[in-house]
Scaffold this motif. Structure first.
Motif, short mmCIF file in Angstrom:
data_model
loop_
_atom_site.label_atom_id
_atom_site.label_comp_id
_atom_site.label_asym_id
_atom_site.label_seq_id
_atom_site.Cartn_x
_atom_site.Cartn_y
_atom_site.Cartn_z
N THR A 3 1.06 -0.80 0.51
CA THR A 3 0.17 0.07 0.35
C THR A 3 1.44 1.52 -0.19
OG1 THR A 3 -0.52 -0.31 2.37
CG2 THR A 3 -1.94 -1.06 0.76
N ASN A 4 1.79 1.56 0.67
CA ASN A 4 2.90 2.25 0.46
C ASN A 4 3.53 2.89 -0.37
OD1 ASN A 4 1.87 2.76 3.06
ND2 ASN A 4 3.09 1.95 4.05
N ASN A 5 3.26 1.44 -1.52
CA ASN A 5 4.22 1.55 -2.74
C ASN A 5 3.69 2.39 -4.20
OD1 ASN A 5 6.05 1.54 -4.95
ND2 ASN A 5 5.82 -1.24 -4.89
N PRO A 6 4.35 3.26 -4.73
CA PRO A 6 3.72 4.41 -5.29
C PRO A 6 2.88 3.79 -6.73
CG PRO A 6 5.80 5.12 -4.68
CD PRO A 6 5.38 3.97 -4.21
N LEU A 7 4.23 2.61 -6.95
CA LEU A 7 4.04 1.83 -8.11
C LEU A 7 2.94 1.08 -8.03
CD1 LEU A 7 7.13 1.36 -9.79
CD2 LEU A 7 5.40 3.32 -10.41
N HIS A 8 2.43 0.94 -6.97
CA HIS A 8 1.63 -0.49 -7.01
C HIS A 8 -0.12 -0.19 -7.65
CE1 HIS A 8 -0.95 -2.94 -4.97
NE2 HIS A 8 -1.70 -3.01 -4.32
N GLY A 9 -0.06 -0.98 -8.69
CA GLY A 9 -1.74 -1.40 -9.05
C GLY A 9 -1.32 -0.47 -10.23
N ILE A 10 -0.26 0.19 -11.23
CA ILE A 10 0.26 0.37 -11.73
C ILE A 10 1.55 -0.28 -13.14
CG2 ILE A 10 1.46 2.28 -13.35
CD1 ILE A 10 1.18 3.88 -10.69
N THR A 11 0.06 -1.13 -14.16
CA THR A 11 0.88 -1.36 -15.24
C THR A 11 2.39 -1.38 -15.58
OG1 THR A 11 -0.11 -1.70 -16.85
CG2 THR A 11 -0.88 -2.91 -15.54
N LEU A 12 2.81 -2.00 -15.97
CA LEU A 12 4.58 -1.65 -16.83
C LEU A 12 3.94 -1.11 -17.57
CD1 LEU A 12 7.26 -1.61 -17.37
CD2 LEU A 12 7.31 -3.25 -18.32
N LYS A 13 3.04 -1.10 -18.60
CA LYS A 13 2.45 -0.89 -19.90
C LYS A 13 1.64 0.74 -19.30
CE LYS A 13 -0.96 -1.05 -23.92
NZ LYS A 13 -2.05 -1.93 -24.32
N LYS A 14 0.95 0.71 -18.47
CA LYS A 14 0.25 2.05 -17.98
C LYS A 14 1.76 3.37 -18.19
CE LYS A 14 -2.71 5.00 -17.15
NZ LYS A 14 -3.03 6.56 -17.97
N MET A 15 2.64 2.97 -17.33
CA MET A 15 3.62 3.68 -17.04
C MET A 15 3.94 4.26 -18.36
SD MET A 15 5.90 2.09 -13.94
CE MET A 15 5.48 0.44 -13.76
#
Length: 75
Positions: A3-15
């Motif tokens: 939950t503290n990871n700002p990349l949690h839930g963001i796919t590499l494709k989205k990035m």
């Protein structure tokens, strides 16, 4: 739990899509010096390379974190 990871839930494709939309591949290749951003770049070919290359993926994730506030998507 990430939950503290700002990349949690963001796919590499989205990035990658967000970064390309914000910077374009030419500018992106200046920040992350990899051939898939320089030579005939595409989202698909870049994803293939980044999924196989942990050091390059780490650089893209780092740039994404630095760019988040500019994208207006900071959490």
């Amino acid at each position: 739990m990430q939950t503290n990871n700002p990349l949690h839930g963001i796919t590499l494709k989205k990035m990658l899509e967000d970064l390309v939309e914000y910077y374009d591949f030419d500018t992106l290749s200046q920040f992350v010096d990899i051939n898939c951003f320089k030579s005939n770049p595409s989202i698909k070919s870049s994803l293939t390379f980044l999924r196989k290359t942990p050091w390059a993926r780490a650089k893209v994730e780092e740039l994404y974190l630095k760019t988040l506030p500019k994208l207006g998507k900071g959490r």
